[in-house]
Design an enzyme around this catalytic site. Structure first.
Site, short mmCIF file in Angstrom:
data_model
loop_
_atom_site.label_atom_id
_atom_site.label_comp_id
_atom_site.label_asym_id
_atom_site.label_seq_id
_atom_site.Cartn_x
_atom_site.Cartn_y
_atom_site.Cartn_z
NE ARG A 79 4.91 27.34 8.50
CZ ARG A 79 5.88 26.52 8.14
NH1 ARG A 79 7.14 26.92 8.14
NH2 ARG A 79 5.62 25.27 7.79
CE LYS B 155 4.36 24.91 4.30
NZ LYS B 155 5.30 24.78 3.19
N1 PXG Z 1 10.95 27.21 2.56
C1 PXG Z 1 9.91 26.95 1.76
C2 PXG Z 1 9.68 27.81 0.59
C3 PXG Z 1 9.06 25.88 2.05
O1 PXG Z 1 8.01 25.65 1.25
C4 PXG Z 1 10.42 25.35 3.97
C5 PXG Z 1 11.22 26.45 3.64
C6 PXG Z 1 10.74 24.57 5.20
O2 PXG Z 1 9.78 24.80 6.21
P1 PXG Z 1 9.46 23.72 7.33
O3 PXG Z 1 8.50 24.40 8.21
O4 PXG Z 1 8.89 22.51 6.65
O5 PXG Z 1 10.75 23.43 8.02
C7 PXG Z 1 9.32 25.05 3.16
C8 PXG Z 1 8.47 23.89 3.49
C9 PXG Z 1 7.66 18.96 2.51
C10 PXG Z 1 7.15 20.19 1.94
O6 PXG Z 1 7.10 17.91 2.15
C11 PXG Z 1 7.53 21.35 2.54
C12 PXG Z 1 7.09 22.50 2.00
C13 PXG Z 1 6.29 22.49 0.88
C14 PXG Z 1 5.93 21.32 0.30
C15 PXG Z 1 6.34 20.14 0.84
O7 PXG Z 1 8.60 19.03 3.31
N2 PXG Z 1 7.43 23.68 2.53
#
Ligand code: PXG
Length: 290
Positions: free
Chosen positions: A52, A151
């Site tokens: 990703r 991201k």
């Molecule tokens: N949607 C958004 C907008 C995100 O930023 C997720 C979904 C979940 O993705 P993952 O791959 O983590 O299952 C995110 C995750 C954290 C953290 O500490 C996660 C994100 C950003 C900042 C902190 O879990 N993004």
């Protein structure tokens, strides 16, 4: 003392990990990142996170400068140097140092950082009692403008949503997309269980392809639960029997109230509990050894 940080090819103490004031990640949010977790000496879904990261880089035409294999080693070595086996890892790649104009062509080299620190685990009470959330007025970024699948270091959309939720006295916001369909939380994907089907918005709704989301879909299919990636509305959310959010930090977190509507029995549901159990089991075995 402090922790050891990977900073542009070197492992340095936190006090020496520096970013230029002219870095376009700082000046413009021009960059990308990943949040990754290590459980019991293994880095959960590391390959998927790196895929990703490199796809986000490709999408914004950012050349990371090191290969995925080298990046794997950076993550593992940062964990080793900090003697961590359960950890939260933040990989950041910014456009790097340029001038005060926004032209990325003025930034010759991407800056790469890896931070590994102790994980702050959510209060177990939240997993037992469930969260209250609010659908907010601010819409998720239009994919035609800034695709949520990237991201990126520009999280103002999410932060504005979070501010709105916090102002209303709830901990998390649910954003709708431009068409008014449910999209996602500020740092998490959303699932509902309704009429026997586990549903999450499709990627075409304009959401991040969460690694936890994908793991939950896999687990659900293995458990024989009907799944569907489909658009749904606030009405579907209000009338769902169960709802939960997924993300690297939160894992799976139950939602029991949306915009003042109590869902189901107002307690974490059976489907949620089954999925969380299997998810936690997977975190014990998945990923490369540190
Ligand atoms: N949607 C958004 C907008 C995100 O930023 C997720 C979904 C979940 O993705 P993952 O791959 O983590 O299952 C995110 C995750 C954290 C953290 O500490 C996660 C994100 C950003 C900042 C902190 O879990 N993004």
């Amino acid at each position: 003392m402090g922790i050891v940080i990977y900073c542009n090819g070197e492992y340095v103490p936190e006090s020496e990990a520096k970013v230029s004031i002219f870095d376009h990640g700082f000046l413009y949010g021009d960059g990308i990142f990943e949040g990754i977790r290590a459980y019991h000496g293994k880095v959960f879904k590391l390959k998927e996170h790196l895929v990703r990261l490199y796809e986000s880089a490709q999408s914004i035409n950012l050349h990371i400068g090191i290969s995925q294999a080298e990046m794997t080693e950076v993550v593992l070595e940062t964990l080793r140097r900090n003697n961590l086996s359960n950890a939260y890892i933040r990989l950041v790649v910014s456009r790097g140092k340029g001038d005060l104009g926004l032209d990325p062509a003025k930034c010759p080299r991407a800056a790469v950082f890896c931070i590994a620190d102790q994980i702050k685990i959510f209060d177990p009470v939240m997993y037992e009692q469930g969260l209250e959330v609010k659908t907010v007025a601010i819409r998720r970024n239009n994919p035609d403008s800034l695709n949520p699948r990237i991201k990126s270091l520009n999280y103002l959309n999410n932060i504005l949503a979070k501010l709105e939720a916090n102002q209303a006295g709830v901990m998390e916001a649910i954003m709708l997309n431009q068409e008014g369909y449910v999209a996602e939380g500020t740092a998490d994907n959303i699932f509902i269980f309704r009429n026997g089907v586990l549903k999450t918005p499709p990627l075409s709704a304009g959401v991040l392809e969460g690694i936890t989301r994908n793991a939950v879909l896999d687990i659900a299919r293995q458990l024989g639960i009907n799944t569907s990636e489909e658009l749904f509305t606030r009405h579907d959310l209000y009338t769902s029997q169960e709802c939960f959010l997924t993300g690297t930090a939160a894992e799976l977190i139950p939602v029991i109230k949306v915009d003042g509507r109590v869902l189901g029995e107002g307690v974490p549901g059976e489907v949620f509990k089954k999925l969380l159990k299997e998810f936690r089991a997977l975190t014990l075995v998945d990923g490369p050894e540190i």
